[in-house]
Structure formats: C-alpha cells, structure tokens
Design an enzyme around this catalytic site. Structure first.
Site, PDB file in Angstrom:
ATOM      1  N   HIS A  28       0.862  -1.035  -0.182  1.00 33.71           N
ATOM      2  CA  HIS A  28      -0.057  -0.039  -0.020  1.00 33.71           C
ATOM      3  C   HIS A  28       0.949   1.224  -0.129  1.00 33.71           C
ATOM      4  CE1 HIS A  28      -3.811  -1.863   0.931  1.00 33.71           C
ATOM      5  NE2 HIS A  28      -3.110  -3.080   1.266  1.00 33.71           N
ATOM      6  N   TYR A 293       3.825  -4.619  10.427  1.00 31.62           N
ATOM      7  CA  TYR A 293       4.004  -3.078  10.045  1.00 31.62           C
ATOM      8  C   TYR A 293       4.770  -2.343  10.783  1.00 31.62           C
ATOM      9  CZ  TYR A 293      -0.524  -4.070   7.921  1.00 31.62           C
ATOM     10  OH  TYR A 293      -1.590  -4.494   7.065  1.00 31.62           O
TER      11      TYR A 293
END
Ligand code: HEM
EC number: 1.11.1.-
Length: 312
Positions: A28, A293
């Site tokens: 992303h 993440y």
C-alpha cells in the site's frame, strides 16, 4: 500466534514480489491521507461500549491506497485498494480500522500469505507457480471470482466497498459480546469497475476523489456483520454465513489532510490498535500484522515503533 515466520521474512517476500521500497510503506505504498469524522448510530452502542461508538461525532484520519508495494503504481493497474481509518477517542488516544476491497483474504495464516507472495513474484515461471499454488489451495481457487472483483480497477475510491476481513469481539456495556466483521459501504453506491480507467492519468483515483470532495463530503456506511454459529473467528480466508448486518455509523470524508506525515511524523494504521469494548480475535494473520507493520515502519522511517505499537 504467528508461528515461526519473522516480520523480516515477510518484508523479504514482499520485496521479492516488487514491494518494500526504502522510504515507503512495504505494501500500500501509494496512498493519500484525508480528514473526516465518524458518527455512530444508536445500534452501535448496543453492540460495543467503545467510546467512539457512543453517538458523538469524532475526528477521523483516513488513508486511501493502492495495495501494491510500488509507490509509482499507476492507478489504472489492477490490484486491491485499501481504506484505513484512525478514530480519535475522547481522551486523545486512537483506534484503527483497516480494510481492503477483497471480501476474503488470500490465506488463513501469515505463512500462507507469504506463500502467495512467493508464487506471485515476477518472472517467466510466475504463471506456473501461481497455477500450482491455486491447484494445491482449493479454498483460494474457489475464492477466485471474489478476488478478481477486488482487483478490478475501480471508477472511484468513493464507489468501492472495503472489508475488514478479521473478526473482532465487540463487548457491550452489559458485558454481552459477539464477533463481527467490518464492511465500509459507499453511500454513493458501489460500482465494480471504471470502464475508461486504464486510459486516464496515473493518479486518476486521487484526482477523482479530490474533485468529488470539492463538491461535498464522501460518505461510507460502517456496517458490522455478526458471526453466525459456524463462522470462523480465526480464518480471514473463510467466508461467513451470518446474515445479520448492522449499520453502526457513518464515516464522512471531508478533505485532504495537510498536517500528518511531515517533519518525521509517523502514521500507522494498525488493526491491533483496538480500545475498550473491542477485542482482537485470535486470527493469526491479524496478530502478525502488527509485527509486519512495525518492520515496514522501520524500513520507511528508520524508527522502532516501540511504545507506539499496540500490545500484541
Ligand atoms: C500477513 C498478512 C499481511 C501482511 C504481511 C501485510 C503487510 C502490510 C504492510 C507491511 C503494510 C505497510 C504498513 C505500514 O508501513 O504502515 C501494509 C499496509 C496495509 N495493509 Fe496489510 N498486510 C497483511 C494483511 C492485510 C489484511 C488482511 C488487510 C485487510 C484487511 C490489509 C490491509 C492493509 C491496508 C489497508 C494497508 C495500508 C494502511 C495505510 O494506509 O497506512 N493487510 N500491509
């Protein structure tokens, strides 16, 4: 839990599939931050005692993105899209929701996701690797129509449905609890694809959204699907049968965010960042995401998330 896979293994697999570029989110990578608000319906407070679900309007930070790890990916390229939301709670803390256009995840474990990424890595043998992966993963094979829709080029970020995939346990003020899955459904109505999309500018999705926002806010219904008795709360690749769907609020996107991610400021949308009244399920993919993440944040900013990371 996550098994033996390390977050660095995940980053390495993402890199071999074309993502994990320095300075960018590992996946992303291309996305834009927006501002908005969230207002819960009265039904929300009956399902969860979470403070942002009490009906008062709270600020929201929103990021629309393309799923690819390539920050130069033109918007006309097929692929999933993301919609991540950070709600500000009355005490200044935040809680996050992370969704994407696929209704089902491509694997039931982080290891399974890495296998998909490995099969997808570019090269002459890619079609063969993908065919072999699909033939040995019948559930993924069955999900192909769903995944094909999710990877189509949308006409607009604002006319696409996004799904949270994982189960979360919503606990009410009375202590009663239920598992739910999240869906963000565009108030403008959902369209599957944009016919002329491929010929438009590489940033047409952001341009279109900005033009739309100049005319007024863009709204999404936040819906929760309540788990049926047979529905898996740990497998994001398993479809749910539960038919009870409750609209718990409206997300209103009002305009571009101009404050965040300047001067060393870091924004991370982490679905493990829950709050009282919302509990993470034991879905191993959900729990691994925090670790991946954090590894991505380290890669894109050089910072160890440390205390910023929600407890795993
Ligand atoms: C093991 C599975 C997964 C891995 C390894 C993974 C990996 C990543 C990484 C490394 C990032 C960049 C994070 C950052 O730098 O802030 C990311 C972003 C993102 N992922 Fe995942 N992901 C996984 C599963 C999922 C699932 C199941 C969803 C959908 C519900 C999802 C939706 C998103 C979204 C929307 C973003 C962009 C967040 C933003 O705009 O900042 N991911 N993912």
């Amino acid at each position: 839990m996550a098994g033996s896979l390390s977050p660095d293994d995940a980053i390495e697999a993402i890199r071999s599939a074309g993502g994990a570029r320095p300075g960018c989110r590992a996946l992303h990578a291309k996305g834009t931050l927006y501002r908005g608000t969230f207002t819960a319906t009265p039904e929300a407070a009956r399902l969860s005692r979470a403070p942002h679900l009490d009906g008062s309007t709270v600020p929201a930070l929103i990021r629309f993105s393309n799923g690819s790890g390539n920050p130069e990916q033109p918007d006309g390229a097929p692929g999933v899209r993301g919609l991540a939301v950070k709600f500000t709670l009355p005490d200044g803390a935040t809680t996050d929701v992370s969704t994407q256009t696929a209704r089902l995840f491509v694997a039931s474990t982080p290891e399974g996701f890495i296998d998909v990424l490995t099969a997808m890595r570019p090269g002459l043998l890619q079609p063969l690797r993908m065919a072999r992966h699909l033939l040995t993963h019948p559930r993924l094979f069955a999900a192909l129509p769903v995944l094909r829709d999710a990877n189509t080029v949308p006409a607009s970020y604002a006319t696409t449905e996004y799904h949270g995939l994982h189960a979360f346990r919503w606990v009410g003020a009375d202590g009663n609890a239920r598992f739910v899955r999240y869906h963000l459904v565009p108030a403008a109505g959902a369209k599957v694809s944009g016919p002329a999309a491929h010929s438009e500018s590489p940033d047409f999705l952001t341009d279109e959204l900005d033009a739309r926002l100049a005319r007024g806010p863009v709204r999404f219904d936040f819906r929760v699907q309540i788990a049926g008795p047979q529905d898996s709360t740990v497998d994001p690749s398993a479809p749910w049968q539960g038919t009870q769907v409750v609209t718990v609020g409206t997300l209103e996107v009002t305009g571009l965010d101009t404050e965040r991610e300047h001067g060393g400021d870091i924004v991370v949308f982490d679905p493990m960042r829950v709050t009282d009244g919302i509990e993470a399920s034991d879905d191993p993919v959900l729990r691994f995401r925090t670790l991946a993440y954090s590894a991505s944040v380290k890669l894109r900013t050089g910072v160890d998330r440390g205390a910023q990371a929600p407890p795993v």
